[in-house]
Design an enzyme around this catalytic site. Structure first.
Site, PDB file in Angstrom:
ATOM      1  N   HIS A 351      -3.478   3.829  -9.166  1.00  0.00           N
ATOM      2  CA  HIS A 351      -2.463   4.817  -9.608  1.00  0.00           C
ATOM      3  C   HIS A 351      -1.228   4.402  -9.208  1.00  0.00           C
ATOM      4  CE1 HIS A 351      -5.724   8.029  -8.781  1.00  0.00           C
ATOM      5  NE2 HIS A 351      -6.139   7.568 -10.009  1.00  0.00           N
ATOM      6  N   GLU A 354       1.608   5.821  -6.849  1.00  0.00           N
ATOM      7  CA  GLU A 354       1.320   5.965  -5.136  1.00  0.00           C
ATOM      8  C   GLU A 354       1.860   4.563  -4.693  1.00  0.00           C
ATOM      9  OE1 GLU A 354      -2.894   7.071  -5.131  1.00  0.00           O
ATOM     10  OE2 GLU A 354      -2.512   8.893  -6.347  1.00  0.00           O
ATOM     11  N   HIS A 447      -4.714   4.552  -1.524  1.00  0.00           N
ATOM     12  CA  HIS A 447      -4.184   5.710  -2.160  1.00  0.00           C
ATOM     13  C   HIS A 447      -2.991   6.276  -1.714  1.00  0.00           C
ATOM     14  CE1 HIS A 447      -6.897   6.114  -5.890  1.00  0.00           C
ATOM     15  NE2 HIS A 447      -7.654   5.440  -4.894  1.00  0.00           N
ATOM     16  N   GLU A 521      -6.303   7.467   2.101  1.00  0.00           N
ATOM     17  CA  GLU A 521      -5.096   8.540   1.624  1.00  0.00           C
ATOM     18  C   GLU A 521      -3.999   8.443   2.469  1.00  0.00           C
ATOM     19  OE1 GLU A 521      -4.880   9.683  -1.148  1.00  0.00           O
ATOM     20  OE2 GLU A 521      -6.744   9.884  -2.063  1.00  0.00           O
TER      21      GLU A 521
END
Length: 591
Positions: A351, A354, A447, A521
């Site tokens: 992504h 990010e 991420h 994350e």
């Protein structure tokens, strides 16, 4: 290219670099030619169906455009107009952690200014007349050039036609107030989240207000203390000060615009520029561009020590012709045979918006390529396969979530369409070939998270999980939380496999047989833990996550693989704590 040639291309090897076939560049060792931006041919818009594959018209071999021995130039879609100036920022860490914003309850909520109100001072692309917001068209990314009509005109000058930049439209409401609209991901009408733009012709000490009006997420970390980032070229040159947090009167709220059932949200903040006639930048998170990555890989390839145990090869090319790199990191085995070494697979930046995932990856690589005893032991124990940037096209054009197909690549790991999603197809194929040669100890996709604080992991767990400790998916995240207690939150980790996530890398790799399969994350904002509570993460914090990841991996391997004994009793016991909370749906998001 034949299947056999593709397999040979990704083989682990400790011999010197071999020439790539005629469709690829050689491994590159000289400086990056990043000041040039040749553009690929037009990409045809796909439908949502994978039956219609987007493609490039005939594209010259990029190797023909640069001397052999150089890293690839940056390739843009043909529709993008790009300024030739190279944007660079210095590295700088604040002396103390920067606090989050504390709402006062008196923050204003400026209303949306319709198109016939105010003065348009920056227009990034042609408007879709059927929408109150413009979105990306197949043709016409042609920003208007701002011209100051008077010598003393103090109108701010905006620019975003640079690598990873994103700004679509700016309306001047009054002398010190501007309404901004972000460009949605290219070839979509969605995913307006990432922003990164330049502002010049500034006045110091004046109370400016910026309002971004086309966010689409109901919840945002801007509601919980996240502050925008500001970079001053004057401060960078004169005081060696880089990105820092800015903003007061920060408010994230539903605005008065909506169509077709879609709701839009605004972010507003006030601030003061530090210097007159300065050039400044604003960003959602610390930028990390494709050129930044290539420069980092150049340094590795030119280092006589690191290049011996880190081999940089071409995994594939993106739709726009940009190279997707894969790194193989391990110490050359004394016997010449390393098939007993297990593999660790790491990927990042699927992504584009990010960016913190790239800073974590940098911290991991700095550690694993270092000369410490722990790094040596890890390289003696494992073969690391690393894909540091899965979506270079999205990163280059300033997307938040998608590739040039307008699709989320982290939902395409089950897809068989190689031409549509080359980086995902080749990554999955590379992992399959590694599994034929050796066991894979752990897989992790890195991420950034836009709605939760702290750092945490998503894992995969069956309802009847085997008791063998090396199959316990909670053990590694718990070890990481012990190594990084002020940033990593084990209670925030989740291990339920949801049907909506079956196309993600984490779930697909788990179903392929990798028991320790994770998504790492890291919050775009900061931490709620310990002494770091209510403070932002900076780049040093993010890099430290990658470093502590290595420590946890070594601890895990020592307990499980070397001693052949289970982890300490507290580890197995604590992984069971609050299992009903860890498996709840309360905190699951769109990952």
């Amino acid at each position: 290219m034949s299947e056999g040639a593709e397999q040979q291309q990704d083989e682990d090897s400790h011999s010197s670099f071999v020439a790539e076939d005629s469709q690829q560049c050689a491994v590159l060792t000289d400086s990056v030619c990043a000041d040039l931006f040749p553009r690929a041919k037009q990409i045809l818009l796909p439908s949502n169906s994978e039956a219609e594959v987007p493609h490039l018209q005939e594209l010259p071999n990029p190797c023909d455009l640069a001397p052999v021995g150089q890293f690839s130039q940056v390739y843009w879609p043909n529709q993008c107009e790009v300024i030739r100036d190279r944007i660079e920022h210095i590295d700088w860490i604040p002396t103390t952690p920067e606090p989050m914003y504390t709402p006062t309850g008196l923050e204003m909520m400026p209303p949306y200014q319709p198109p016939d109100k105010g003065t348009v001072v920056y227009l990034g692309e042609e408007a879709n007349t059927d929408s109150c917001f413009m979105y990306s068209r197949v043709r016409g990314l042609r920003p208007t050039k701002q011209v100051l009509h008077q010598k003393l005109d103090n109108t701010l000058i905006f620019e975003a036609r640079f690598e990873s930049g994103n700004l679509q439209k700016v309306v001047k409401v009054n002398d010190f107030e501007y309404q901004l609209t972000l460009r949605t991901d290219l070839y979509t009408s969605r995913h307006s989240q990432w922003y990164y733009f330049q502002v010049s012709n500034t006045q110091a000490g004046m109370p400016y207000r910026f309002t971004i009006v086309n966010f689409t997420k109901r919840n945002s970390l801007y509601k919980h203390g996240l502050r925008p980032l500001l970079y001053s070229e004057f401060d960078a040159k004169k005081h060696s000060v880089g990105w820092r947090r800015t903003g007061n009167e920060i408010k994230y709220y539903k605005n008065n615009v909506g169509e077709g059932g879609r709701r839009y949200f605004s972010l507003t903040w006030t601030f003061q520029f530090p210097h007159d006639r300065d050039t400044c930048y604003f960003a959602h998170c610390y930028p990390y561009t494709y050129s930044n990555l290539q420069e980092y890989l150049v340094d590795i390839s030119k280092d006589p020590v690191r290049s011996k145990f880190c081999k940089i090869r071409i995994l594939c090319r993106s739709l726009a012709g940009n190279i997707v790199h894969v790194l193989t990191i391990t110490n050359p085995p004394e016997s010449g045979n390393d098939t007993k070494r297990k593999a660790v697979i790491l990927t990042a930046r699927v992504h584009p918006g990010e960016t913190n995932s790239s800073w974590i990856m940098k911290g991991f690589l700095d550690y694993i390529l270092g000369n410490s005893d722990k790094a040596q032991r890890l390289r003696d124990t494992f073969v690391f396969k690393v894909v540091p940037m899965l979506n270079p096209d999205g990163v280059i054009v300033g997307n938040h979530r998608c590739s040039l197909t307008g699709q989320d690549l982290n939902r395409k790991y089950r897809s068989k369409v190689k031409k549509c999603y080359p980086s995902i197809w080749y990554t999955r194929n590379m992992i399959r070939r590694v599994m034929e040669e050796r066991d894979i100890f752990l897989y992790c996709d890195i991420h950034g998270h836009n709605r939760k604080q702290n750092v945490f992991m998503y894992g995969c767990e069956k309802e009847q999980q085997p008791k063998a400790p090396y199959l316990q998916p909670r053990a590694f995240p718990l070890l990481l939380s012990k190594n990084c207690p002020e940033k990593f939150s084990f209670p925030d980790c989740r291990f339920r496999v949801r049907k909506s996530k079956e196309g993600t890398g984490r779930v697909v790799m788990w179903k392929m047989g990798i028991n320790n399969s994770y998504t790492l994350e890291a919050s775009i904002c900061g931490s709620k833990l310990g002494w770091r509570q209510s403070t932002h993460f900076d780049t040093k914090d993010l890099e430290s996550i990658g470093q502590r990841f290595c420590d946890a991996l070594l601890n895990y391997s020592v307990h499980i693989e070397v001693r052949k004994i289970p982890p300490r009793p507290f580890l197995l016991q604590q992984t069971k704590v609050k299992s009903e909370v860890l498996n709840s749906d309360i905190y699951w998001d769109s990952r």
